[in-house]
Design a protein around this motif. Structure first.
Motif, mmCIF file in Angstrom:
data_model
loop_
_atom_site.group_PDB
_atom_site.id
_atom_site.type_symbol
_atom_site.label_atom_id
_atom_site.label_comp_id
_atom_site.label_asym_id
_atom_site.label_seq_id
_atom_site.Cartn_x
_atom_site.Cartn_y
_atom_site.Cartn_z
ATOM 1 N N ILE A 203 0.838 -1.213 0.000
ATOM 2 C CA ILE A 203 0.000 0.000 0.000
ATOM 3 C C ILE A 203 0.863 1.248 0.000
ATOM 4 C CG2 ILE A 203 -1.751 1.306 1.266
ATOM 5 C CD1 ILE A 203 -2.731 -1.357 0.038
ATOM 6 N N GLY A 204 1.846 1.278 0.902
ATOM 7 C CA GLY A 204 2.632 2.497 1.090
ATOM 8 C C GLY A 204 3.629 2.794 0.002
ATOM 9 N N SER A 205 4.098 1.767 -0.690
ATOM 10 C CA SER A 205 5.125 2.004 -1.703
ATOM 11 C C SER A 205 4.592 2.008 -3.127
ATOM 12 C CB SER A 205 6.222 0.945 -1.584
ATOM 13 O OG SER A 205 5.696 -0.353 -1.823
ATOM 14 N N ALA A 206 3.449 1.381 -3.367
ATOM 15 C CA ALA A 206 2.962 1.256 -4.743
ATOM 16 C C ALA A 206 1.582 1.848 -4.973
ATOM 17 C CB ALA A 206 2.966 -0.222 -5.155
ATOM 18 N N ILE A 207 0.630 1.537 -4.081
ATOM 19 C CA ILE A 207 -0.754 1.945 -4.344
ATOM 20 C C ILE A 207 -1.041 3.365 -3.875
ATOM 21 C CG2 ILE A 207 -3.166 1.387 -3.854
ATOM 22 C CD1 ILE A 207 -2.335 -1.534 -3.699
ATOM 23 N N ARG A 208 -0.607 3.702 -2.673
ATOM 24 C CA ARG A 208 -0.802 5.055 -2.142
ATOM 25 C C ARG A 208 0.520 5.578 -1.573
ATOM 26 N NH1 ARG A 208 -6.109 7.076 -0.962
ATOM 27 N NH2 ARG A 208 -7.407 6.423 -2.700
ATOM 28 N N PRO A 209 1.511 5.813 -2.436
ATOM 29 C CA PRO A 209 2.827 6.247 -1.945
ATOM 30 C C PRO A 209 2.789 7.655 -1.349
ATOM 31 C CG PRO A 209 2.751 6.376 -4.337
ATOM 32 C CD PRO A 209 1.473 5.714 -3.909
ATOM 33 N N ARG A 210 3.728 7.905 -0.459
ATOM 34 C CA ARG A 210 3.937 9.233 0.137
ATOM 35 C C ARG A 210 2.733 9.719 0.935
ATOM 36 N NH1 ARG A 210 5.804 9.337 -4.916
ATOM 37 N NH2 ARG A 210 3.968 10.437 -5.675
ATOM 38 N N GLY A 211 2.005 8.821 1.522
ATOM 39 C CA GLY A 211 0.876 9.217 2.358
ATOM 40 C C GLY A 211 0.971 8.596 3.734
ATOM 41 N N ARG A 212 0.273 9.191 4.698
ATOM 42 C CA ARG A 212 0.249 8.645 6.054
ATOM 43 C C ARG A 212 -0.730 7.477 6.109
ATOM 44 N NH1 ARG A 212 1.581 10.280 11.231
ATOM 45 N NH2 ARG A 212 2.372 12.260 10.461
ATOM 46 N N ILE A 213 -0.330 6.405 6.805
ATOM 47 C CA ILE A 213 -1.128 5.187 6.893
ATOM 48 C C ILE A 213 -1.568 4.967 8.338
ATOM 49 C CG2 ILE A 213 -1.110 2.672 6.612
ATOM 50 C CD1 ILE A 213 1.092 3.081 4.489
#
Length: 262
Positions: free
Chosen positions: A121-131
């Protein structure tokens, strides 16, 4: 074919998978020995998260959804995530179904190893966002590698606790001859260890076969050094469904081999 096996966990998880075993002529008993309870300061934890902008929110189990939706603050938090465009992520089919029952669609990654799912999720689908990772108090995200580069708020919303009645249920099943148990949480493993050490370490005629979803889940079983009484089989399955299917395949194979010997 046929046989008896016991699942140590919550009733709703057991009910979801019981028919799968019955289709293969196996009886799946429930050891209702694990409770999922709201964390003591749940409202405070959620209040601290309200107002933050999350690109994604990962619900690590259906209990995380169930507990949040039982709280007015938690329910409002989920609605705000959805209305603000956060990607809702479900770990497991049951979690996705629970969210759907409350009117929310979610993305379900093809793997249930939470650290890997977060990396995807964090590196491909929604990068550069808070999880936001919403989980039990027992979950260790295992930071390292890609995870260290992500902004992750690990919000523990519920705690897994042993039910003392579970010890007696295990003892009763063992006395009936059940020698196979399934564990999918460390709390379930701890309950089984407690049952064995309280009365069966010196009296078991044959070792109990324990099917553990991962090495993390099996840790309490291994650390207590009960290898003479517990034969632990670790699967490292990517999904809960695959874990259950692998167990059925294994015990069906064992039953077939016994039939051949007879």
């Amino acid at each position: 074919m046929g046989g008896e096996i016991a699942f140590i966990g919550t009733r709703d998880t057991w009910a979801r998978w019981r028919s799968l075993f019955e289709e293969k002529s196996f009886s799946l008993h429930l050891v209702d020995g694990v409770d999922a309870l709201p964390i003591e300061d749940l409202d405070t934890r959620i209040s601290e998260a309200v107002g933050k902008r999350y690109s994604s929110a990962i619900f690590t189990s259906k209990n995380s959804v169930k507990i949040l939706m039982s709280s007015s603050i938690g329910k409002g938090f989920v609605e705000s995530l959805y209305s603000e465009g956060s990607l809702l992520v479900s770990i497991g089919e049951g979690t996705a179904e629970m969210l759907r029952s409350h009117g929310y669609r979610s993305f379900t990654p093809p793997i249930e190893r939470i650290s890997i799912a977060i990396s995807i999720i964090g590196s491909a689908i929604r990068p550069r966002g808070r999880i936001a990772a919403l989980s039990s108090d027992k979950l260790d995200l295992g930071f390292g590698g890609v995870l260290d580069s992500l902004e992750i708020d690990h919000i523990k919303v519920y705690r897994l606790v042993m039910r003392e009645e579970g010890v007696e249920i295990i003892r009763h099943l063992v006395e009936r001859g059940v020698r196979s148990f399934i564990v999918a949480s460390q709390t379930a493993s701890e309950l089984l260890v407690k049952a064995v050490t309280m009365g069966y370490r010196d009296s078991l005629d044959t070792a109990i076969e324990v099917h553990a979803m991962s090495s993390r889940v099996a840790r309490p079983l291994i650390e207590r050094g009960l290898g003479d009484r517990l034969r632990v089989i670790i699967y490292e399955s990517p999904t809960f469904r695959e874990f259950m299917l692998n167990i059925i395949e294994k015990i069906a194979g064992q039953a077939g081999n016994l039939g051949t010997l007879e």
